[in-house]
Design an enzyme around this catalytic site. Sequence first.
Site, PDB file in Angstrom:
ATOM      1  N   GLY A 172       0.800  -1.211   0.000  1.00  0.00           N
ATOM      2  CA  GLY A 172       0.000   0.000   0.000  1.00  0.00           C
ATOM      3  C   GLY A 172       0.833   1.261   0.000  1.00  0.00           C
ATOM      4  O   GLY A 172       2.070   1.233   0.038  1.00  0.00           O
ATOM      5  N   THR A 198       1.288   3.673   2.207  1.00  0.00           N
ATOM      6  CA  THR A 198       2.114   4.008   3.366  1.00  0.00           C
ATOM      7  C   THR A 198       3.356   3.133   3.414  1.00  0.00           C
ATOM      8  O   THR A 198       4.440   3.590   3.804  1.00  0.00           O
ATOM      9  CB  THR A 198       1.305   3.868   4.672  1.00  0.00           C
ATOM     10  OG1 THR A 198       0.064   4.571   4.534  1.00  0.00           O
ATOM     11  CG2 THR A 198       2.065   4.468   5.851  1.00  0.00           C
ATOM     12  N   GLY A 202       0.089  -1.190   6.362  1.00  0.00           N
ATOM     13  CA  GLY A 202      -0.867  -0.098   6.503  1.00  0.00           C
ATOM     14  C   GLY A 202      -2.258  -0.630   6.782  1.00  0.00           C
ATOM     15  O   GLY A 202      -2.469  -1.824   6.992  1.00  0.00           O
ATOM     16  N   ASP A 238      -6.717   0.543   6.034  1.00  0.00           N
ATOM     17  CA  ASP A 238      -7.695   1.486   5.494  1.00  0.00           C
ATOM     18  C   ASP A 238      -8.484   2.165   6.608  1.00  0.00           C
ATOM     19  O   ASP A 238      -8.897   3.314   6.473  1.00  0.00           O
ATOM     20  CB  ASP A 238      -8.645   0.756   4.543  1.00  0.00           C
ATOM     21  CG  ASP A 238      -7.905   0.081   3.402  1.00  0.00           C
ATOM     22  OD1 ASP A 238      -7.032   0.737   2.797  1.00  0.00           O
ATOM     23  OD2 ASP A 238      -8.175  -1.092   3.125  1.00  0.00           O
ATOM     24  N   GLY A 251      -7.087  -4.206   2.891  1.00  0.00           N
ATOM     25  CA  GLY A 251      -7.377  -4.852   1.618  1.00  0.00           C
ATOM     26  C   GLY A 251      -7.701  -3.914   0.487  1.00  0.00           C
ATOM     27  O   GLY A 251      -8.113  -4.358  -0.582  1.00  0.00           O
ATOM     28  N   GLU A 283      -1.499 -10.443   3.427  1.00  0.00           N
ATOM     29  CA  GLU A 283      -1.281  -9.545   4.561  1.00  0.00           C
ATOM     30  C   GLU A 283      -1.714 -10.211   5.868  1.00  0.00           C
ATOM     31  O   GLU A 283      -1.045 -10.065   6.903  1.00  0.00           O
ATOM     32  CB  GLU A 283      -2.041  -8.241   4.341  1.00  0.00           C
ATOM     33  CG  GLU A 283      -1.462  -7.381   3.235  1.00  0.00           C
ATOM     34  CD  GLU A 283      -2.334  -6.182   2.898  1.00  0.00           C
ATOM     35  OE1 GLU A 283      -1.825  -5.257   2.261  1.00  0.00           O
ATOM     36  OE2 GLU A 283      -3.522  -6.180   3.270  1.00  0.00           O
ATOM     37  N   LYS A 332      -6.999   7.743   8.797  1.00  0.00           N
ATOM     38  CA  LYS A 332      -7.442   6.348   8.831  1.00  0.00           C
ATOM     39  C   LYS A 332      -7.935   5.925  10.213  1.00  0.00           C
ATOM     40  O   LYS A 332      -8.448   4.811  10.376  1.00  0.00           O
ATOM     41  CB  LYS A 332      -6.301   5.428   8.389  1.00  0.00           C
ATOM     42  CG  LYS A 332      -5.753   5.737   7.003  1.00  0.00           C
ATOM     43  CD  LYS A 332      -6.803   5.576   5.925  1.00  0.00           C
ATOM     44  CE  LYS A 332      -6.286   5.968   4.548  1.00  0.00           C
ATOM     45  NZ  LYS A 332      -5.191   5.144   4.071  1.00  0.00           N
TER      46      LYS A 332
END
Length: 208
Positions: free
Chosen positions: A30, A32, A83, A85, A96, A104, A122
Amino acid sequence: MIDVGAAKRAAAEQAAELVQDGQRVGLGTGSTVEFLLPALAARGLTTIRCVATSPQTERQARELGLHVEPFDALDRLDVAIDGADQVAPDGWLVKGGGGAHLREKVVAQAAAHFVVIVDESKVVDALTPPVPLELRPYGLQATLHLVGELGKVVLRDAPTSPDGGLIADLHADVADPAALAARLDELAGVSAHGLFAPAPRQDVVVGR
């Protein structure tokens, strides 16, 4: 107004400092994590062994000189950094967005220490839909029917996961994430879902 890029970089750089030479490190996927990889490479650690949750993470990590190996010779990781969401106050996560949540989850569960890196946007008061899903191609229509009893399912117009799964999003009530996760875990056609329960050793680094 939040400088999201600066916030992500701050969280990633702080997390990179937690890694020690000689450790086995799980690398997430992701935007980040894209800040984490150069920060980790800059540490100059020469004996860390990394596993990656996606081809893009593996590619970027190798380009930066990090040692990445297949996740088949290691039975345990010292730390995994990824990271999210959404991060709820009780530690539940939604992950995801990048479609790599099966790997992950495997990596997070294998780690003695799971570090979540996010920017402050987030961090939420309560989880909200959608919940990403990875679905097995076999019996897809039957799986969609069963998952559809929980809420609206939308297949993404996206490539399959690294393991050949189809990526979808479930728009359902997530007020009780444990109950929804349990229902999804019962469905054989669902390879993985994006609800991550709080890990025994989980820390959240929030960039501001």
